[in-house]
Design a protein around this motif. Structure first.
Motif, mmCIF file in Angstrom:
data_model
loop_
_atom_site.group_PDB
_atom_site.id
_atom_site.type_symbol
_atom_site.label_atom_id
_atom_site.label_comp_id
_atom_site.label_asym_id
_atom_site.label_seq_id
_atom_site.Cartn_x
_atom_site.Cartn_y
_atom_site.Cartn_z
ATOM 1 N N TYR A 44 -42.255 48.336 55.409
ATOM 2 C CA TYR A 44 -43.600 48.901 55.350
ATOM 3 C C TYR A 44 -43.902 49.125 53.872
ATOM 4 C CZ TYR A 44 -47.436 52.088 56.866
ATOM 5 O OH TYR A 44 -48.644 52.695 57.096
ATOM 6 N N GLU A 45 -44.841 48.362 53.358
ATOM 7 C CA GLU A 45 -45.226 48.481 51.955
ATOM 8 C C GLU A 45 -46.626 49.068 51.857
ATOM 9 O OE1 GLU A 45 -43.456 44.723 49.630
ATOM 10 O OE2 GLU A 45 -44.609 44.220 51.416
ATOM 11 N N VAL A 46 -46.823 49.889 50.850
ATOM 12 C CA VAL A 46 -48.125 50.524 50.639
ATOM 13 C C VAL A 46 -48.516 50.326 49.177
ATOM 14 C CG1 VAL A 46 -49.376 52.716 50.653
ATOM 15 C CG2 VAL A 46 -47.713 52.225 52.450
ATOM 16 N N SER A 47 -49.774 49.988 48.961
ATOM 17 C CA SER A 47 -50.249 49.823 47.588
ATOM 18 C C SER A 47 -50.162 51.144 46.851
ATOM 19 C CB SER A 47 -51.684 49.300 47.581
ATOM 20 O OG SER A 47 -52.554 50.236 48.195
ATOM 21 N N ARG A 48 -50.009 51.040 45.553
ATOM 22 C CA ARG A 48 -49.864 52.218 44.709
ATOM 23 C C ARG A 48 -50.856 52.076 43.560
ATOM 24 N NH1 ARG A 48 -43.902 53.267 42.597
ATOM 25 N NH2 ARG A 48 -44.146 51.088 42.058
ATOM 26 N N GLY A 49 -51.779 53.006 43.452
ATOM 27 C CA GLY A 49 -52.760 52.939 42.370
ATOM 28 C C GLY A 49 -53.949 52.072 42.736
ATOM 29 N N MET A 103 -42.684 46.370 43.141
ATOM 30 C CA MET A 103 -43.276 45.039 43.310
ATOM 31 C C MET A 103 -44.799 45.113 43.174
ATOM 32 S SD MET A 103 -40.947 42.661 43.951
ATOM 33 C CE MET A 103 -41.697 41.290 44.873
ATOM 34 N N ALA A 104 -45.400 43.979 42.913
ATOM 35 C CA ALA A 104 -46.861 43.901 42.923
ATOM 36 C C ALA A 104 -47.247 42.680 43.745
ATOM 37 C CB ALA A 104 -47.407 43.775 41.515
ATOM 38 N N LEU A 163 -48.758 36.476 47.019
ATOM 39 C CA LEU A 163 -47.905 36.162 45.874
ATOM 40 C C LEU A 163 -47.296 37.460 45.354
ATOM 41 C CD1 LEU A 163 -50.251 33.921 45.969
ATOM 42 C CD2 LEU A 163 -49.467 33.343 43.681
ATOM 43 N N HIS A 164 -45.998 37.435 45.133
ATOM 44 C CA HIS A 164 -45.270 38.643 44.713
ATOM 45 C C HIS A 164 -44.773 38.496 43.277
ATOM 46 C CE1 HIS A 164 -44.833 40.053 48.963
ATOM 47 N NE2 HIS A 164 -44.914 38.758 49.198
ATOM 48 N N PHE A 165 -44.949 39.560 42.513
ATOM 49 C CA PHE A 165 -44.427 39.650 41.144
ATOM 50 C C PHE A 165 -43.654 40.961 41.025
ATOM 51 C CE2 PHE A 165 -48.049 36.894 41.047
ATOM 52 C CZ PHE A 165 -47.798 35.945 40.078
ATOM 53 N N ASP A 166 -42.903 41.104 39.919
ATOM 54 C CA ASP A 166 -42.116 42.337 39.754
ATOM 55 C C ASP A 166 -43.023 43.561 39.665
ATOM 56 O OD1 ASP A 166 -39.688 41.120 39.885
ATOM 57 O OD2 ASP A 166 -39.409 40.958 37.717
ATOM 58 N N ASP A 167 -44.121 43.428 38.916
ATOM 59 C CA ASP A 167 -45.063 44.542 38.784
ATOM 60 C C ASP A 167 -46.404 43.979 38.315
ATOM 61 O OD1 ASP A 167 -44.759 44.116 35.982
ATOM 62 O OD2 ASP A 167 -43.054 45.459 35.955
ATOM 63 N N LEU A 168 -47.397 44.857 38.192
ATOM 64 C CA LEU A 168 -48.745 44.396 37.838
ATOM 65 C C LEU A 168 -48.776 43.742 36.463
ATOM 66 C CD1 LEU A 168 -51.455 46.967 38.976
ATOM 67 C CD2 LEU A 168 -51.119 44.609 39.726
ATOM 68 N N ASP A 169 -47.956 44.253 35.560
ATOM 69 C CA ASP A 169 -47.927 43.690 34.215
ATOM 70 C C ASP A 169 -47.425 42.246 34.256
ATOM 71 O OD1 ASP A 169 -48.353 44.205 31.406
ATOM 72 O OD2 ASP A 169 -46.187 43.978 31.182
ATOM 73 N N ALA A 170 -46.381 42.009 35.023
ATOM 74 C CA ALA A 170 -45.852 40.648 35.160
ATOM 75 C C ALA A 170 -46.896 39.740 35.821
ATOM 76 C CB ALA A 170 -44.562 40.665 35.987
ATOM 77 N N MET A 182 -59.673 38.591 47.254
ATOM 78 C CA MET A 182 -58.444 38.532 46.486
ATOM 79 C C MET A 182 -58.154 39.934 45.982
ATOM 80 S SD MET A 182 -57.629 35.886 43.352
ATOM 81 C CE MET A 182 -58.797 34.724 44.029
ATOM 82 N N PHE A 183 -57.011 40.476 46.366
ATOM 83 C CA PHE A 183 -56.673 41.846 45.971
ATOM 84 C C PHE A 183 -55.352 41.858 45.216
ATOM 85 C CE2 PHE A 183 -59.054 42.515 50.042
ATOM 86 C CZ PHE A 183 -60.208 42.979 49.441
ATOM 87 N N LEU A 184 -55.330 42.585 44.107
ATOM 88 C CA LEU A 184 -54.145 42.704 43.258
ATOM 89 C C LEU A 184 -53.731 44.178 43.246
ATOM 90 C CD1 LEU A 184 -55.831 40.213 42.334
ATOM 91 C CD2 LEU A 184 -55.092 40.684 40.009
ATOM 92 N N PHE A 185 -52.456 44.436 43.479
ATOM 93 C CA PHE A 185 -52.028 45.842 43.522
ATOM 94 C C PHE A 185 -50.523 45.984 43.380
ATOM 95 C CE2 PHE A 185 -50.518 45.312 47.888
ATOM 96 C CZ PHE A 185 -51.337 44.294 48.356
ATOM 97 N N ASP A 186 -50.148 47.107 42.801
ATOM 98 C CA ASP A 186 -48.760 47.521 42.796
ATOM 99 C C ASP A 186 -48.431 48.034 44.185
ATOM 100 O OD1 ASP A 186 -46.702 47.519 40.861
ATOM 101 O OD2 ASP A 186 -47.969 48.690 39.505
ATOM 102 N N SER A 187 -47.191 47.899 44.607
ATOM 103 C CA SER A 187 -46.852 48.416 45.934
ATOM 104 C C SER A 187 -45.450 48.988 45.920
ATOM 105 C CB SER A 187 -46.966 47.323 46.992
ATOM 106 O OG SER A 187 -45.955 46.365 46.804
#
Lengths: 104, 104
Positions: free
Chosen positions: A38-43, B1-2, B60-67, B96-101
């Motif tokens: 279960y993943e939830v967006s942060r920010g 993750m993002a 699409l998964h990245f390590d974080d929003l910066d990556a 299209m949604f971009l977010f940290d999770s």
């Protein structure tokens, strides 16, 4: 894997939403049989073009669509679904997509 | 993750969409630096209420929003973005949604 992506627009009362979502809904949903992650967006949630009107995205993972359907049809799944209608009763403020997925 | 969640409405020409998405876009997008995982929906996408007007969802998964931002700003990221405008030029057909999770 199968995913359930739930997309919530900015709620009228952010504090009330957060309190219910994090305090009640997540604990209820985590009891759904077959839930793997279960993943939830942060920010903030942005688009390529800039800010969005989306407040939060939750992604629930199951082994496959069949497991997801069984989980949602269980008492725990029904309780989580009923609870969602308490903190986000306006269907126009939510998108919910269910799908099988594969890594490419 | 993002995560970057890309939601495509039913295209006018499904065969042309599939040919471009699977034959050209995925290979281009997989070259984006920092991309950790690329998941694509398989089969129909439904809602709790029934069928949806959504054809395909890519995550699409990245390590974080910066990556993610760095990857999208790279030549490979720009090429994938430009390619998307070829097979899905109508912005109203895409979310299209971009977010940290985080996992809860």
């Amino acid at each position: 894997m199968a995913g359930m992506v739930v997309i919530y627009k900015q709620p009228a009362d952010v504090n009330a939403f957060d309190k219910h979502y994090f305090g009640t809904h997540i604990p209820l949903a985590k009891k759904i049989p077959g839930l793997r992650k279960y993943e939830v967006s942060r920010g903030p949630i942005t688009t390529v073009a800039g800010p969005s009107d989306i407040y939060l995205i939750g992604v629930l993972h199951f082994d496959d669509l069949d497991a997801m359907k069984k989980g949602m049809a269980s008492p725990e799944g029904k309780a989580a679904g009923a609870d969602r209608r308490l903190y986000a009763p306006d269907e126009s403020g939510i998108q919910m997509f269910l799908f099988d997925s594969r890594e490419v």
